[in-house]
Motif scaffolding. Sequence first.
Motif, PDB file in Angstrom:
ATOM      1  N   ARG A 105       7.480  26.195  39.574  1.00  0.00           N
ATOM      2  CA  ARG A 105       8.693  25.459  39.954  1.00  0.00           C
ATOM      3  C   ARG A 105       8.912  24.253  39.053  1.00  0.00           C
ATOM      4  NH1 ARG A 105       9.537  22.414  45.829  1.00  0.00           N
ATOM      5  NH2 ARG A 105      11.451  21.264  45.250  1.00  0.00           N
ATOM      6  N   ASP A 160      12.134  23.939  36.346  1.00  0.00           N
ATOM      7  CA  ASP A 160      13.217  23.044  36.747  1.00  0.00           C
ATOM      8  C   ASP A 160      13.263  21.819  35.842  1.00  0.00           C
ATOM      9  OD1 ASP A 160      15.157  21.563  37.985  1.00  0.00           O
ATOM     10  OD2 ASP A 160      14.199  21.514  39.962  1.00  0.00           O
ATOM     11  N   THR A 192      15.800  20.137  35.085  1.00  0.00           N
ATOM     12  CA  THR A 192      16.745  19.134  35.583  1.00  0.00           C
ATOM     13  C   THR A 192      16.025  18.113  36.457  1.00  0.00           C
ATOM     14  OG1 THR A 192      18.558  20.731  35.542  1.00  0.00           O
ATOM     15  CG2 THR A 192      18.862  18.773  36.910  1.00  0.00           C
ATOM     16  N   THR A 193      15.073  18.592  37.261  1.00  0.00           N
ATOM     17  CA  THR A 193      14.341  17.707  38.168  1.00  0.00           C
ATOM     18  C   THR A 193      13.089  17.124  37.528  1.00  0.00           C
ATOM     19  OG1 THR A 193      15.130  19.028  40.036  1.00  0.00           O
ATOM     20  CG2 THR A 193      13.258  17.566  40.457  1.00  0.00           C
ATOM     21  N   PHE A 194      12.487  17.872  36.595  1.00  0.00           N
ATOM     22  CA  PHE A 194      11.242  17.424  35.967  1.00  0.00           C
ATOM     23  C   PHE A 194      11.417  17.436  34.448  1.00  0.00           C
ATOM     24  CE2 PHE A 194      10.039  19.250  40.056  1.00  0.00           C
ATOM     25  CZ  PHE A 194       9.306  18.207  40.606  1.00  0.00           C
ATOM     26  N   THR A 195      11.569  16.259  33.871  1.00  0.00           N
ATOM     27  CA  THR A 195      11.909  16.137  32.462  1.00  0.00           C
ATOM     28  C   THR A 195      10.670  16.100  31.565  1.00  0.00           C
ATOM     29  OG1 THR A 195      13.086  14.811  30.823  1.00  0.00           O
ATOM     30  CG2 THR A 195      12.006  13.608  32.599  1.00  0.00           C
ATOM     31  N   ALA A 211       9.562  13.141  37.337  1.00  0.00           N
ATOM     32  CA  ALA A 211      10.646  13.495  38.249  1.00  0.00           C
ATOM     33  C   ALA A 211      11.880  12.651  37.932  1.00  0.00           C
ATOM     34  CB  ALA A 211      10.215  13.271  39.690  1.00  0.00           C
ATOM     35  N   THR A 212      13.034  13.304  37.912  1.00  0.00           N
ATOM     36  CA  THR A 212      14.294  12.589  37.659  1.00  0.00           C
ATOM     37  C   THR A 212      15.008  12.238  38.959  1.00  0.00           C
ATOM     38  OG1 THR A 212      15.520  14.676  37.492  1.00  0.00           O
ATOM     39  CG2 THR A 212      14.578  13.758  35.448  1.00  0.00           C
ATOM     40  N   ARG A 213      14.553  12.805  40.063  1.00  0.00           N
ATOM     41  CA  ARG A 213      15.154  12.534  41.374  1.00  0.00           C
ATOM     42  C   ARG A 213      14.081  12.728  42.437  1.00  0.00           C
ATOM     43  NH1 ARG A 213      16.227  17.266  44.176  1.00  0.00           N
ATOM     44  NH2 ARG A 213      16.044  19.209  42.958  1.00  0.00           N
ATOM     45  N   ASP A 214      14.352  12.271  43.640  1.00  0.00           N
ATOM     46  CA  ASP A 214      13.416  12.479  44.747  1.00  0.00           C
ATOM     47  C   ASP A 214      13.367  13.966  45.087  1.00  0.00           C
ATOM     48  OD1 ASP A 214      13.257   9.756  44.722  1.00  0.00           O
ATOM     49  OD2 ASP A 214      14.287   9.446  46.642  1.00  0.00           O
ATOM     50  N   VAL A 215      12.174  14.462  45.323  1.00  0.00           N
ATOM     51  CA  VAL A 215      12.000  15.877  45.624  1.00  0.00           C
ATOM     52  C   VAL A 215      10.734  16.044  46.450  1.00  0.00           C
ATOM     53  CG1 VAL A 215      10.662  16.326  43.507  1.00  0.00           C
ATOM     54  CG2 VAL A 215      11.984  18.175  44.551  1.00  0.00           C
ATOM     55  N   ALA A 261      11.768   9.721  42.311  1.00  0.00           N
ATOM     56  CA  ALA A 261      12.286   9.654  40.933  1.00  0.00           C
ATOM     57  C   ALA A 261      11.434   8.690  40.112  1.00  0.00           C
ATOM     58  CB  ALA A 261      13.739   9.215  40.942  1.00  0.00           C
TER      59      ALA A 261
END
Length: 438
Positions: A81, A85, A87-90, A320-324, A333
């Motif tokens: 994952r 992803d 977008t969420t994990f740069t 992480a680029t956002r909370d997840v 993030a």
Amino acid sequence: MTVHAAPAPAPPIPAPPTGCPLHAAATGSADAVDLVDPGVYSEGDPHPAWRHLRSLGTLTRHQVDDERWFWNIVRFDDADRVLRDTTTFTSERGTMLDLLGLDDPASGKQLAATDPPRHTEMQGRLKKALAIKAVDRQREMIRDLVTPLIEPLGDGGTFDFAQAMLALPMSVTGTMMGLPTTDWGWLNRLTTVCIAADDAEYQDAGGRDATLKAAHRDLFAYFQDLVRYRRNHLADDLLSVLISTQFEGRHMAPDEIVANCYSLLLGANVTTPHAPNFVMAEFIESGVLQDWAAHPEADATGLEESLRWASPVNHFLRYATRDVEIRNTRIEAGDAVVVWLGSANRDDEVFPGGSEFDIRRKPNKHLAFGIGPHYCIGHSVARVTLRTLYQELFTRFEDFQPAGTPERLRSNFVSGYKHIPITARRARGGDGRAGKAT
């Protein structure tokens, strides 16, 4: 040939102040094991600790020092994952633990440190040049590079298999990049320094940081000079592909070309040598080699199993680029996460009997080359090279025997060996499997 971002000059991540990494790993206590410590991989065994972490219902947080820490990603599904992803994990802040807490200076310039959609456009021509159809046309060239490296094995003396394997990717990638053969040995040592800077055997008198800084300086200066010359002497090679590549309506800038040359060479030297090294070091007396040699129909599955087992690239760093939420754990993030590929590739829920080596394992969708947009761009080269190596090795030689104690590379990024002394005999009528399809 996994592509990685160039590490910036930075202080080394500290090893634990007390405790023996070998003892800590053997206990299986996650709290006792510093997975950042390169000694865990050269003198110990991280798998008991990883197995313990996989049994938990949550992620665990690994504290490096007063300011730096990361979340451990150890299960296959979670690793899959995170790596898919983008977008969420740069990847743009760095992909190796040496860069934890810093920003990667190669961000936006190098494939490994660039996320889609820019990454997708940047890699277009290079990906086509390294596709299986293109690589397949170079199969005999690869065979001609493999056989001289292993030929001394039949001379009757002790043969350092690991050193031959460490030279293998430089031969193949050096040829494909159009690099002078006289430079291969020097370049091989420099790239090994970059992936195993903690190994004293590859350090100069100035120590770890000075050696690493010098290796980076020499490699980048070398490629700057080569790119400057090759711009006016384009050829049918990967360096010329990078020089002539256009994206975003322009050609790559010189610093972008140099960064990706470095990345290609480094990536080749990470993955390719260590799958066969693990097979030779860990199964030479088990009957695995004899079984494989007697059943060439297992070549394809055996190759994939060697990659799963070795998991030569030990980890990937992401932010992480956002909370997840992952496995009942809130990641905010900006938090760093580290995907431990060696752990994910032994997850019993995906690989039944994952702690057992099985050359007939199928399916075997391991993560040795990563997954998602950053899937190793050179995977076809690595697979064709390794398939050719196994074919030639098992038909030319037999009666493999250990001739000393194998030695591991001291690195938390590369899981591999640097010395494997062995002997073997030439097989009767063993002249390779020339022309066999992959």
